[in-house]
Design an enzyme around this catalytic site. Structure first.
Site, PDB file in Angstrom:
ATOM      1  N   GLU A  22       0.828  -1.216   0.000  1.00 18.79           N
ATOM      2  CA  GLU A  22       0.000   0.000   0.000  1.00 18.79           C
ATOM      3  C   GLU A  22       0.859   1.262   0.000  1.00 18.79           C
ATOM      4  O   GLU A  22       2.076   1.183   0.196  1.00 18.79           O
ATOM      5  CB  GLU A  22      -0.916   0.009   1.228  1.00 18.79           C
ATOM      6  CG  GLU A  22      -0.153  -0.043   2.552  1.00 18.79           C
ATOM      7  CD  GLU A  22      -0.787   0.768   3.673  1.00 18.79           C
ATOM      8  OE1 GLU A  22      -1.207   1.917   3.441  1.00 18.79           O
ATOM      9  OE2 GLU A  22      -0.844   0.245   4.800  1.00 18.79           O
ATOM     10  N   LYS A 156      -3.007  -1.757  15.620  1.00 18.45           N
ATOM     11  CA  LYS A 156      -2.187  -0.897  16.473  1.00 18.45           C
ATOM     12  C   LYS A 156      -2.946  -0.566  17.748  1.00 18.45           C
ATOM     13  O   LYS A 156      -4.161  -0.398  17.739  1.00 18.45           O
ATOM     14  CB  LYS A 156      -1.870   0.375  15.694  1.00 18.45           C
ATOM     15  CG  LYS A 156      -0.786   1.198  16.308  1.00 18.45           C
ATOM     16  CD  LYS A 156      -0.373   2.286  15.353  1.00 18.45           C
ATOM     17  CE  LYS A 156       0.905   1.888  14.662  1.00 18.45           C
ATOM     18  NZ  LYS A 156       1.338   2.821  13.657  1.00 18.45           N
TER      19      LYS A 156
END
Ligand code: PSU
Ligand code: MN
Length: 299
Positions: A22, A156
Site C-alpha cells: 500500500e 495498532k
C-alpha cells in the site's frame, strides 16, 4: 485515459507470486525520507523471499499496479497526495488526482490484478471512543468483501482491540496467527488476546487460502505476524504515549480520515522516533513473510 481503458491495461497476475504493497503508509504514515527507504526495502524483502512486489497507488488519476522506484520517491515527498480509501477512488480517478491507497483501497485495486497477497504494517480498526464517534475503519469491511489476503503486525494499540476483534469475528474474517497463539499488537509481539487460528508455516497459510478459494468464500483472511523481538516495545510505555496522543487529538478536534494519520504522526514525536524504527522493522518483516506465502501459493 478513461476508466475502461485503464482497467484493460491492468495486468493479470494470477499466475505470479505477487505481493501488493500500500502507499498510505508512505504518504501519511511515516516521515520522509524513512518512508521512501522503507517502501523500497519492502520491495527488496519480497524479492528476497522469491516473490514479486507490486506497490499500488493512483498517479494523476491513473491506477498503477506496480509503481516504479521514481514514482515511489516522488509520492513519498508529495504532501498534496490524498489518502484514498474505498470511498475516495472514483473521485481521485475522475479529478486526475494523485492518491495513496489505504489497506481497503489497495485490496480493491490488487484484486483487479488478481493479486492474492498483500503485506502492510498496521490495519485500520474500531477506534477507541467508538460509542461516541462511531469511527470504524473501512478496512474492516473490506476484509469480508474483497478476496485479497492481508499480512500485518496486528491492530495498532491506538485502536479499541476487543471491539476490532469482535467486528472481524462478526464479519467472518479468519485472523491467522503466524507462529503465534496470541494476537500481536503492532509494537508488541504478544498480548492477552488468544487467537483461535494459528499456522506454523507459510505453507499452512497458503493451504488455508486455497481451501477458502475452493469453497468460494470470496473474502480475505488477516494474517498477523509479530514484530521481531529486537524491536518489540514496552506496552506500558506505548500506552502512555497513545493516551497522550489521544488527548492532543481531542483538543485539536480531529475527525474522519485525518484521525489515523494524526495519531501516527504524534506517536513518532512522542516516542522520539522509537515507534518509527519499530514500524519499519515490522513492515519489512511482513513483506518478507508475504513473499513466502505468495511463493507457496503458486507451487
Ligand atoms: N495503521 C498503521 N499505519 C498506517 C495505517 C494504519 O499502523 O499507515 C494506514 C493504513 O493505510 C490503513 C489506514 O489502511 O491507515 C487506515 O485509515 P482509517 O483508519 O482512516 O481507515
Ligand atoms: Mn476512521
Amino acid at each position: 485515459m478513461d476508466i475502461s481503458e485503464q482497467i484493460k491495461n491492468i495486468p493479470d497476475l494470477s499466475s505470479h507470486p505477487a505481493v501488493a504493497l500500500e502507499t498510505t503508509v508512505l504518504t501519511h504514515g511515516m516521515p520522509y525520507p524513512q518512508n521512501v527507504e522503507c517502501a523500497l526495502a519492502c520491495e527488496e524483502e519480497i524479492r528476497r523471499a522469491g516473490a514479486e512486489p507490486y506497490t499500488i497507488g493512483i498517479i494523476n488519476g491513473q491506477i498503477k499496479i506496480g509503481l516504479t522506484k521514481e514514482d515511489i520517491i516522488a509520492l513519498g515527498q508529495n504532501h498534496s497526495a490524498i489518502k484514498v480509501s474505498r470511498k475516495d477512488i472514483p473521485y481521485c480517478v475522475t479529478e486526475g488526482l494523485t492518491g495513496s491507497t489505504t489497506v481497503a483501497a489497495t485490496m480493491i485495486l490488487a484484486n483487479l490484478a488478481h493479486i492474492k497477497i498483500f503485506s502492510t504494517g498496521g490495519i485500520g480498526g474500531v477506534h477507541r471512543g467508538f460509542n461516541e464517534t462511531m469511527d470504524v475503519s473501512a478496512d474492516l469491511d473490506e476484509f469480508s468483501r474483497t478476496d485479497v489476503n492481508v499480512i500485518c503486525a496486528g491492530p495498532k494499540a491506538i485502536l479499541d482491540i476487543p471491539r476490532t476483534m469482535e467486528y472481524l469475528e462478526t464479519q467472518g474474517v479468519p485472523v491467522i496467527g503466524y507462529q503465534t497463539s496470541t494476537l500481536p499488537l503492532f509494537y508488541t509481539r504478544t498480548s492477552k488476546y488468544a487467537l483461535d487460528i494459528h499456522a506454523s508455516s507459510a505453507k499452512d497459510i497458503a493451504e488455508m487460502i486455497k481451501v477458502g478459494d475452493a469453497l468460494k468464500l470470496h473474502q480475505a483472511s488477516l494474517i498477523v505476524n509479530p514484530i521481531p523481538e529486537k524491536f518489540s516495545l514496552d506496552p506500558t510505555f506505548m500506552e502512555e504515549k497513545i493516551e497522550e496522543a489521544l488527548k492532543m487529538m481531542e483538543k485539536d478536534q480531529i475527525h474522519g480520515k485525518r484521525v489515523t494519520p494524526y495519531l501516527l504522526d504524534k506517536l513518532v514525536g512522542l516516542t522520539q522516533g522509537k515507534s518509527l524504527e519499530s514500524n519499519i522493522a515490522l513492515i519489512k518483516n511482513n513483506a518478507y513473510v508475504g513473499g513466502l506465502i505468495a511463493k507457496e501459493l503458486k507451487k
